[in-house]
Design a protein around this motif. Sequence first.
Motif, PDB file in Angstrom:
ATOM      1  N   LEU A  13       3.777 -29.450  22.272  1.00  0.00           N
ATOM      2  CA  LEU A  13       2.451 -29.865  21.840  1.00  0.00           C
ATOM      3  C   LEU A  13       1.404 -29.068  22.603  1.00  0.00           C
ATOM      4  N   TYR A  14       0.455 -28.487  21.871  1.00  0.00           N
ATOM      5  CA  TYR A  14      -0.496 -27.562  22.494  1.00  0.00           C
ATOM      6  C   TYR A  14      -1.380 -28.223  23.543  1.00  0.00           C
ATOM      7  N   THR A  15      -1.640 -29.516  23.416  1.00  0.00           N
ATOM      8  CA  THR A  15      -2.538 -30.183  24.366  1.00  0.00           C
ATOM      9  C   THR A  15      -1.868 -30.458  25.704  1.00  0.00           C
ATOM     10  N   THR A  16      -0.572 -30.755  25.689  1.00  0.00           N
ATOM     11  CA  THR A  16       0.122 -31.155  26.923  1.00  0.00           C
ATOM     12  C   THR A  16       1.177 -30.164  27.380  1.00  0.00           C
ATOM     13  N   GLY A  17       1.683 -29.354  26.456  1.00  0.00           N
ATOM     14  CA  GLY A  17       2.790 -28.465  26.785  1.00  0.00           C
ATOM     15  C   GLY A  17       4.136 -29.159  26.794  1.00  0.00           C
ATOM     16  N   GLN A  18       4.163 -30.458  26.480  1.00  0.00           N
ATOM     17  CA  GLN A  18       5.397 -31.222  26.519  1.00  0.00           C
ATOM     18  C   GLN A  18       6.178 -31.082  25.210  1.00  0.00           C
ATOM     19  N   PRO A  19       7.523 -31.105  25.294  1.00  0.00           N
ATOM     20  CA  PRO A  19       8.324 -31.033  24.065  1.00  0.00           C
ATOM     21  C   PRO A  19       8.210 -32.329  23.271  1.00  0.00           C
ATOM     22  N   ILE A  20       8.016 -32.192  21.973  1.00  0.00           N
ATOM     23  CA  ILE A  20       7.905 -33.357  21.098  1.00  0.00           C
ATOM     24  C   ILE A  20       8.724 -33.103  19.835  1.00  0.00           C
ATOM     25  N   GLU A  21       9.026 -34.176  19.123  1.00  0.00           N
ATOM     26  CA  GLU A  21       9.664 -34.082  17.821  1.00  0.00           C
ATOM     27  C   GLU A  21       8.704 -34.636  16.783  1.00  0.00           C
ATOM     28  N   LEU A  22       8.317 -33.793  15.856  1.00  0.00           N
ATOM     29  CA  LEU A  22       7.401 -34.170  14.777  1.00  0.00           C
ATOM     30  C   LEU A  22       8.219 -34.482  13.532  1.00  0.00           C
ATOM     31  N   SER A  23       8.014 -35.671  12.972  1.00  0.00           N
ATOM     32  CA  SER A  23       8.710 -36.066  11.749  1.00  0.00           C
ATOM     33  C   SER A  23       7.691 -36.343  10.661  1.00  0.00           C
ATOM     34  N   TRP A  50       5.045 -23.433  19.926  1.00  0.00           N
ATOM     35  CA  TRP A  50       3.907 -24.321  20.149  1.00  0.00           C
ATOM     36  C   TRP A  50       3.490 -24.963  18.833  1.00  0.00           C
ATOM     37  N   LEU A  51       3.049 -26.211  18.915  1.00  0.00           N
ATOM     38  CA  LEU A  51       2.576 -26.950  17.758  1.00  0.00           C
ATOM     39  C   LEU A  51       1.092 -27.248  17.916  1.00  0.00           C
ATOM     40  N   ALA A  52       0.292 -26.928  16.888  1.00  0.00           N
ATOM     41  CA  ALA A  52      -1.155 -27.170  16.935  1.00  0.00           C
ATOM     42  C   ALA A  52      -1.652 -27.448  15.526  1.00  0.00           C
ATOM     43  N   ARG A  98      -9.877 -18.901  30.047  1.00  0.00           N
ATOM     44  CA  ARG A  98      -9.083 -20.107  29.861  1.00  0.00           C
ATOM     45  C   ARG A  98      -7.861 -19.802  29.003  1.00  0.00           C
ATOM     46  N   SER A  99      -7.016 -20.816  28.857  1.00  0.00           N
ATOM     47  CA  SER A  99      -5.878 -20.712  27.963  1.00  0.00           C
ATOM     48  C   SER A  99      -6.341 -20.869  26.521  1.00  0.00           C
ATOM     49  N   TRP A 100      -5.598 -20.260  25.598  1.00  0.00           N
ATOM     50  CA  TRP A 100      -5.879 -20.460  24.170  1.00  0.00           C
ATOM     51  C   TRP A 100      -5.781 -21.938  23.803  1.00  0.00           C
ATOM     52  N   ARG A 101      -4.997 -22.680  24.552  1.00  0.00           N
ATOM     53  CA  ARG A 101      -4.843 -24.106  24.271  1.00  0.00           C
ATOM     54  C   ARG A 101      -6.148 -24.862  24.506  1.00  0.00           C
ATOM     55  N   ASP A 102      -7.001 -24.321  25.377  1.00  0.00           N
ATOM     56  CA  ASP A 102      -8.284 -24.965  25.662  1.00  0.00           C
ATOM     57  C   ASP A 102      -9.347 -24.634  24.620  1.00  0.00           C
ATOM     58  N   THR A 103      -9.162 -23.560  23.882  1.00  0.00           N
ATOM     59  CA  THR A 103     -10.167 -23.151  22.895  1.00  0.00           C
ATOM     60  C   THR A 103      -9.742 -23.470  21.462  1.00  0.00           C
ATOM     61  N   TRP A 104      -8.502 -23.906  21.281  1.00  0.00           N
ATOM     62  CA  TRP A 104      -7.993 -24.143  19.923  1.00  0.00           C
ATOM     63  C   TRP A 104      -8.828 -25.168  19.166  1.00  0.00           C
ATOM     64  N   ASP A 105      -9.164 -26.282  19.816  1.00  0.00           N
ATOM     65  CA  ASP A 105      -9.878 -27.358  19.111  1.00  0.00           C
ATOM     66  C   ASP A 105     -11.237 -26.916  18.589  1.00  0.00           C
ATOM     67  N   ALA A 106     -11.864 -25.937  19.253  1.00  0.00           N
ATOM     68  CA  ALA A 106     -13.174 -25.472  18.813  1.00  0.00           C
ATOM     69  C   ALA A 106     -13.100 -24.756  17.475  1.00  0.00           C
TER      70      ALA A 106
END
Length: 379
Positions: A8-18, A39-41, A323-331
């Motif tokens: 997940l792009y916000t946390t970097g943690q592995p997730i499972e999306l269903s 990465w998921l975004a 910054r990281s791209w993860r910090d600018t993605w939401d914009a």
Amino acid sequence: MPSLRARLYTTGQPIELSWNHGLITALDSASKPASTLPWLAPPLVDLQVNGFAGIDFQQDDLTAPALLQATRALHQAGCGRYFLTLITDEWPRLIRRLQQLRQLRSQLPELSAAIAGWHLEGPFLSTEPGYCGAHNPALMPEPTANHIRELRAAAGTEALLLTLAPERMGAIAAIQLAADLGCRVNLGHTNASTGFLEQARHAGASGFTHLGNACPQLLDRHDNILWRVLDLPQLQVSLIPDAIHVAPPLFRLLHRALDLDRIHYVSDATAAAAAPPGLYTIGHIPIQAGTDQIVRQPGKTHFAGSALRPIDGVFRAAQMLGRSWRDTWDAFSLRPARYAGLTAGLNPGAPADFCLLELEETEPVPRRLQLFRAGQQIA
């Protein structure tokens, strides 16, 4: 039920999306090592696209296949939805063009899903040199109630964004009527005084289009449109993050001066975006894109739109801000979507629309980018 694992792009943690039937059903923690996952975004959303991939949206002979070609190129750049933008022209021609584009959009489900609304940048802009930009002042009438009602009727019930200059005669009343009719109103291409800006905000204007541009190269250091907008609370500001339209130091300063929730990015892309250097058009205006990706009218110095792909805007913004791209993605995704009133986000019950990116944290661009809509890969 289909699913995938990603970081997940916000946390970097592995997730499972269903997901099921095109809607997200769950977003659960996953045990797989994060470093092996993409990465998921959420998809990118661009509220100002004049053209793309060699296609100029301002042309009266635009076809559905050409519009689809540009839309698919936008998808390849991570952009799931966009506001097709029309610039200043003769008013009857603009209205006919909008009606024609709505017909083209209705012909193909892929276009209906991607074109989330319409942005009219003009013709009610400042006629002053510099502030008018590449728009033709001779085609800029004063806004009237009839204009606004005709525009609203031409767009039907679809999302509509209007950029205008509040100092034009009748503009404050036009802003109030447009807001009452469900239009989002931005200020831009303007040299409005603080008084006019405040009147416009109280009348219903809620944003400012590509701050730092559509103004002369030389400004009064004591009183100019930049200072006035920065001093005005609550306006949502769009920026073009190509490291060309807004110089990196100013880009950083704007991010320090404004609450980050008040900033979103737009490409202001023209036909030169995702296309080789060369000659293109934006309406009746010839434009030239150089190898430096700067788009100008031939022989002139001021910019005329951009050659920016949305995904590149995310990474250039990150580079300018350190910054990281993860910090600018939401914009370039959640914030413009929310501003435009669009559903967005990776939440259970939301559409299964998302991007998958393969890259290391330190890489300047993704090695691979995939876009999904309703759980189906479209780019």
